[in-house]
Design a protein around this motif. Sequence first.
Motif, PDB file in Angstrom:
ATOM      1  N   TRP A  74      31.960  27.245   9.645  1.00 58.86           N
ATOM      2  CA  TRP A  74      32.321  28.577  10.144  1.00 58.86           C
ATOM      3  C   TRP A  74      31.102  29.421  10.481  1.00 58.86           C
ATOM      4  O   TRP A  74      31.128  30.202  11.427  1.00 58.86           O
ATOM      5  N   VAL A  75      30.026  29.243   9.722  1.00 53.45           N
ATOM      6  CA  VAL A  75      28.790  29.987  10.003  1.00 53.45           C
ATOM      7  C   VAL A  75      28.255  29.606  11.382  1.00 53.45           C
ATOM      8  O   VAL A  75      27.730  30.452  12.119  1.00 53.45           O
ATOM      9  N   LEU A  76      28.385  28.347  11.762  1.00 54.39           N
ATOM     10  CA  LEU A  76      27.928  27.895  13.078  1.00 54.39           C
ATOM     11  C   LEU A  76      28.976  28.109  14.167  1.00 54.39           C
ATOM     12  O   LEU A  76      28.668  28.599  15.256  1.00 54.39           O
TER      13      LEU A  76
ATOM     14  N   ALA B 129      21.754  22.480  20.058  1.00 56.43           N
ATOM     15  CA  ALA B 129      21.546  22.149  18.642  1.00 56.43           C
ATOM     16  C   ALA B 129      22.679  22.698  17.774  1.00 56.43           C
ATOM     17  O   ALA B 129      23.154  22.015  16.854  1.00 56.43           O
ATOM     18  N   THR B 130      23.124  23.898  18.081  1.00 58.49           N
ATOM     19  CA  THR B 130      24.214  24.499  17.311  1.00 58.49           C
ATOM     20  C   THR B 130      25.508  23.723  17.507  1.00 58.49           C
ATOM     21  O   THR B 130      26.238  23.450  16.538  1.00 58.49           O
ATOM     22  N   ALA B 131      25.799  23.352  18.740  1.00 62.04           N
ATOM     23  CA  ALA B 131      27.010  22.569  19.009  1.00 62.04           C
ATOM     24  C   ALA B 131      26.920  21.198  18.352  1.00 62.04           C
ATOM     25  O   ALA B 131      27.921  20.699  17.815  1.00 62.04           O
ATOM     26  N   ALA B 132      25.743  20.585  18.369  1.00 66.68           N
ATOM     27  CA  ALA B 132      25.578  19.277  17.728  1.00 66.68           C
ATOM     28  C   ALA B 132      25.795  19.390  16.219  1.00 66.68           C
ATOM     29  O   ALA B 132      26.429  18.506  15.612  1.00 66.68           O
ATOM     30  N   ALA B 133      25.313  20.465  15.617  1.00 71.63           N
ATOM     31  CA  ALA B 133      25.547  20.677  14.188  1.00 71.63           C
ATOM     32  C   ALA B 133      27.036  20.905  13.921  1.00 71.63           C
ATOM     33  O   ALA B 133      27.579  20.415  12.921  1.00 71.63           O
ATOM     34  N   ALA B 134      27.703  21.623  14.813  1.00 67.20           N
ATOM     35  CA  ALA B 134      29.151  21.844  14.667  1.00 67.20           C
ATOM     36  C   ALA B 134      29.906  20.524  14.782  1.00 67.20           C
ATOM     37  O   ALA B 134      30.898  20.309  14.064  1.00 67.20           O
ATOM     38  N   VAL B 135      29.462  19.637  15.655  1.00 64.55           N
ATOM     39  CA  VAL B 135      30.067  18.294  15.757  1.00 64.55           C
ATOM     40  C   VAL B 135      29.954  17.569  14.421  1.00 64.55           C
ATOM     41  O   VAL B 135      30.931  17.028  13.897  1.00 64.55           O
TER      42      VAL B 135
END
Length: 121
Positions: free
Chosen positions: A6-8, A107-113
């Motif tokens: 949720w933070v990302l 990078a943010t989307a990859a972390a969300a994945v």
Amino acid sequence: MTAAYWVLAGPLALFYLYAGGLKTARSRERLRPMMAWVDSTPMPVVRAIGAAEVLGAVGLVLPPATGIAPAAALPAAVGFVLLQLAATGVHLRGGDRRIALNLTLLATAAAAVTLAAAVWR
């Protein structure tokens, strides 16, 4: 891990909701100061990208928030990774080397994945 998602995902969804909303509603002239690439892209494509961004933002948030098919957040996040890979390519082909925002979103989307895959298998 859910809190980290949720933070990302929250800020990522807000960004894409705003950016996608602009692309779907504003004219080329009003988009040009923020997005020089719109000059070389047909407006129906710009509108489609905006609609995809809005739908992706909804996909990041709504399924996990409601508990209805929360795994749907994973393809939404993957879509944003692919979108940013393409956007980075468009910027670089156009001679625009200012891709820091694209790389941050990537990078943010990859972390969300990663988080979505870990939380909602």
